[in-house]
Motif scaffolding. Sequence first.
Motif, PDB file in Angstrom:
ATOM      1  N   PHE A 336      13.300  49.272  43.708  1.00  0.00           N
ATOM      2  CA  PHE A 336      12.767  48.159  42.924  1.00  0.00           C
ATOM      3  C   PHE A 336      13.757  47.007  42.721  1.00  0.00           C
ATOM      4  CE2 PHE A 336      10.408  51.923  41.658  1.00  0.00           C
ATOM      5  CZ  PHE A 336       9.096  51.482  41.682  1.00  0.00           C
ATOM      6  N   GLU A 337      15.002  47.160  43.146  1.00  0.00           N
ATOM      7  CA  GLU A 337      16.030  46.174  42.787  1.00  0.00           C
ATOM      8  C   GLU A 337      15.885  44.845  43.512  1.00  0.00           C
ATOM      9  OE1 GLU A 337      19.977  48.505  41.274  1.00  0.00           O
ATOM     10  OE2 GLU A 337      19.582  48.541  43.424  1.00  0.00           O
ATOM     11  N   ASP A 338      15.331  44.860  44.676  1.00  0.00           N
ATOM     12  CA  ASP A 338      15.225  43.636  45.479  1.00  0.00           C
ATOM     13  C   ASP A 338      14.307  42.631  44.764  1.00  0.00           C
ATOM     14  OD1 ASP A 338      14.983  41.683  47.324  1.00  0.00           O
ATOM     15  OD2 ASP A 338      14.235  42.947  48.950  1.00  0.00           O
ATOM     16  N   PRO A 339      14.789  41.395  44.499  1.00  0.00           N
ATOM     17  CA  PRO A 339      13.932  40.386  43.853  1.00  0.00           C
ATOM     18  C   PRO A 339      12.626  40.135  44.611  1.00  0.00           C
ATOM     19  CG  PRO A 339      16.217  39.647  43.889  1.00  0.00           C
ATOM     20  CD  PRO A 339      16.166  40.898  44.703  1.00  0.00           C
ATOM     21  N   ALA A 340      12.671  40.263  45.930  1.00  0.00           N
ATOM     22  CA  ALA A 340      11.450  40.065  46.716  1.00  0.00           C
ATOM     23  C   ALA A 340      10.422  41.149  46.401  1.00  0.00           C
ATOM     24  CB  ALA A 340      11.779  40.066  48.216  1.00  0.00           C
ATOM     25  N   THR A 341      10.928  42.370  46.184  1.00  0.00           N
ATOM     26  CA  THR A 341      10.029  43.475  45.820  1.00  0.00           C
ATOM     27  C   THR A 341       9.408  43.215  44.452  1.00  0.00           C
ATOM     28  OG1 THR A 341      11.389  45.035  47.064  1.00  0.00           O
ATOM     29  CG2 THR A 341       9.891  45.964  45.433  1.00  0.00           C
ATOM     30  N   LEU A 342      10.245  42.782  43.482  1.00  0.00           N
ATOM     31  CA  LEU A 342       9.733  42.502  42.143  1.00  0.00           C
ATOM     32  C   LEU A 342       8.716  41.360  42.174  1.00  0.00           C
ATOM     33  CD1 LEU A 342      13.028  42.816  40.045  1.00  0.00           C
ATOM     34  CD2 LEU A 342      11.166  44.454  40.196  1.00  0.00           C
ATOM     35  N   SER A 343       8.999  40.346  42.981  1.00  0.00           N
ATOM     36  CA  SER A 343       8.070  39.230  43.109  1.00  0.00           C
ATOM     37  C   SER A 343       6.750  39.692  43.704  1.00  0.00           C
ATOM     38  CB  SER A 343       8.693  38.140  43.991  1.00  0.00           C
ATOM     39  OG  SER A 343       7.826  37.058  44.106  1.00  0.00           O
ATOM     40  N   SER A 344       6.843  40.574  44.699  1.00  0.00           N
ATOM     41  CA  SER A 344       5.635  41.108  45.338  1.00  0.00           C
ATOM     42  C   SER A 344       4.833  41.955  44.347  1.00  0.00           C
ATOM     43  CB  SER A 344       6.036  41.945  46.560  1.00  0.00           C
ATOM     44  OG  SER A 344       4.908  42.384  47.248  1.00  0.00           O
ATOM     45  N   ILE A 345       5.546  42.772  43.535  1.00  0.00           N
ATOM     46  CA  ILE A 345       4.870  43.590  42.516  1.00  0.00           C
ATOM     47  C   ILE A 345       4.130  42.686  41.542  1.00  0.00           C
ATOM     48  CG2 ILE A 345       5.291  45.055  40.498  1.00  0.00           C
ATOM     49  CD1 ILE A 345       7.508  46.426  42.101  1.00  0.00           C
ATOM     50  N   CYS A 346       4.801  41.618  41.110  1.00  0.00           N
ATOM     51  CA  CYS A 346       4.181  40.710  40.150  1.00  0.00           C
ATOM     52  C   CYS A 346       2.946  40.041  40.740  1.00  0.00           C
ATOM     53  CB  CYS A 346       5.198  39.658  39.720  1.00  0.00           C
ATOM     54  SG  CYS A 346       4.546  38.488  38.509  1.00  0.00           S
TER      55      CYS A 346
END
Length: 968
Positions: A336-346
């Motif tokens: 979950f640490e990758d900002p791209a992953t968090l952005s995708s989750i959001c």
Amino acid sequence: MEVTDENLATLANYLQQTLNPDPNIRRPAEKFLESVEINQNYAILLLHLIDKESADLTIRIAAAITFKNYIKRNWPVEEFGQDRIHAADRETIKTLIVSLMLKSPESIQRQFSDAVSIIGKTDFPERWPGLISEMVEKFATGDFHVINGILRTAHSLFKRYRYEFKSQKLWEEIKHVLENFAKPLTDLFVATIDLTAKHADNPQALKIIYNSLVLICKVFYSLNYQDLPEFFEDNMPIWMPNLLNLLQVKVPCLETNDDDDKPGVMEELRTEVCECAALYALKYEEEFSPYAPGFVTAVWNVLLSTSTQPKYDGLVSNALTFLAKVAEKNSYKSLFEDPATLSSICEKVVIPNMEFRESDMELFEDNPEEYVRRDIEGSDVDTRRRAACDLVRTLAVHYEQKIMATFGQYVEVMLKKYEDSGRTAWRGKDTALFLVTSLASRGSTQAAGVTRASPLVDLAQFAQAHVLPELDKPDVNDVPVLKADALKYIMTFRSLLPNDLLVTAFPLLVRHINGRGVVCTYGACAVEKVIAGGMVPRQVIEPHAPALLAALFNALGNAADPTEHNEYVMKAILRTLSCLRESALSYLGEALPKLASLLAVVTKNPCKPHFNHYLFETLSLSVSLVVKANPEAIAAFEDALFPIFQEVLQNDVQEFMPYVFQMLSLLLELRGERGAGGDGEAYGALLPCLVAPPLWERAANVRPLVRLLCAFIATRENLVRTSGKLPAMLGVFQKLIASKTNDHEGFYLVQTMLYKFGTTDMQQYTKQIMTLLFQRLSSSKTTKYVRGLIAFLGFFAAHFGADPLVDVIDSIQANMFAMYVERVLIPDLQKVSGALERKAAAVGCVKLLCDSAQFVRGPLAHLWPGLLQALISLFELPVDETSLPDDHFVEVDDAPGYQAQYAQLACARANSADPLASIEDPKKYLVENLSLLSQSNPGLLPPRIAAMDEPHRNALQMYLAGSSVQIC
């Protein structure tokens, strides 16, 4: 009751009558069946009727439901309770039920499954050791009607492992189940998955097979909930890859169409798999870690491929819950640490599942009560919106900076779009408000709302910019969802928002009570919460009181329509009146007739328990406030309320009887205290009814009835004397004192009788009372009972003398009081809890030590040092919380069927009168009496005090020195 064709026909006929809508036919049939259910073979007769294929299926189903309810009422036997099922019937039922269940239609099978679960809860495994082996044998039949019946029963039997507290008994039961069921379940799991390939072209067979897999997953979840069993840990290479495959597999012929309202078998299966994966991710992190990435990917794909239709809500909710559980764990941080992953989750998961859907709008408009229940009370635990909220909170805790930066951008975009486009983009602002609430919250309580928030969110600034402007708009019903969101924001963060902001917002909250549906409820709820928390002081509320109370009473709507009875509005009325107190009197004249008419309506159909409770609380508070200001007003209350109370009692409205008894107690006490006009003779006619045994059979009635009897004793002393009901009251006391649940009420009743009537009226009953108390002590010595007995006997000694107490107890059996002191009073005195109870116990001990001739120079003198030592321990040490051997009990009164629950009315609570009010400090009282004893008996006390332990002697010397007393 023999199993004959004639009896079967008679039973079928009565069951047919129980289905009749005409109560004149239905009720006599129900009463007859209740009357014969204690007969031997009754249950066996039911089973034969259920098994009779030639009988009408409706009758067989009715028999199955009757059988299940019979088992539910009668199978568990409480301590000292009567066993209403013959031993032979118990064994026959256990012999027949599994095989009967498996050959029955599914509608009957489900009733049997519940019955097996009820029997299993008390008998399994000790008294039903063969149940699991009998069930496992059926797996070999290959008949999925039979197999699913077994799995359904297993789920019903084992699902309590999900919520029961850990105990040795529970571990032993689970161990027995695992030893006999874990391997067969695993083998069945593998075999069933193999069958999905073999029957890939047969949709009908696949539906049955996949339904079995749903049940297998449910059982698997229950067996793994308490702890990770060794067998399942060893077989994770079998279970986890197969569960992962079931999450990903596509079976086109079983996928539901878009126009289907309910989830299909594949959605149910994926939902169960996600739940099992979430359990392992949360509780068995280390063992699950090799499989976590695969499940995260699969769950992610499920979320991306699932539409917003309500039928997928359970699946999406469990999938989001799984991601939240994984995100909690440090070992999965890399996922979950990758900002791209968090952005995708959001963007792809959180926001789409937080958006306000058409189905939400339908609920908002058509069923506001259910919408509020989900949103305010948290019954939306299985909704995708709540699950998305939980995921955001978890991510915000562990990746705060990144989450705030990423999600904050989306919030700004949605709020900007709303500002630019106006009301057409309201859904975006709704999502933004929900997202901010989820991001900011760090901890909350029911009473105070959110109590800890993220320092990265300026709650007050956000409220000023985006919440208050919404509430300030003139039309309270314009874009109602946003109005509800704004009200909820104030409610949620009330503890953390500045006081001046809440004071500014308060009139806006009041105005929204005039809104429709959800807006009205949220307005009332927000007002209630800020008043309850003291965030808005009384002087701020008083100027708004006319508008506030007018809006609240207007929001109650049509009194005659129960659907308009809003519990949040009634609670807000109660809270407002409670805050305003005497300032509310000018509004009550108009309000009380409406409250009384509401009570008359709900009496006929008590369908909303919370509303009803707040209504009774409001009436109780109103009575207290008005009568305090004008004692003569009590007659008007009695005239208005008595006809309604009479209807409740005559029609046996079980839900309201405890409330009526409490309100009658309040009225009686107020009339007695205030010396109000009139003689209130209506109460006199009530007294004989209150001691009638049937009333006392219901657990919910006991406490308020005791309160009411004590109110009669306190305020209608002569009426109780002349009515001849003292023996009947003592009969009530006898029943109460025999009950582990209600013995404390028995002490309260008999103490009130003795306190009020004294030895004049009670002398003839005193020995009988003491005999009953000591019989109970010898049969069941629980900690609660011992505490009550010590306090009661202390009260008796304080009021009627120490030697009279010793004499009456020794009259039951020679030397009994000495045994009581040695075995109960000295060892257990420190267990007494409660300020008044400890005071009574202490004063009673002082009386024995200083006033009793038998203790001073008589046959009990050898107990003197030990008793004083125990008394000093009572003063100096905390309450002894250890329990006595007889405490391991769960007593449920033997009252089958529906039971109303007792709920204390806070506004009708009795004043806790101290029968020893003249003695302020028991320590000082001890010192004064020791001084008098020492003066009258020189040389008596020094050797006795010297016989005590040093710490107790030192404590006593401090007491004496503090009062400048010398012992000689």
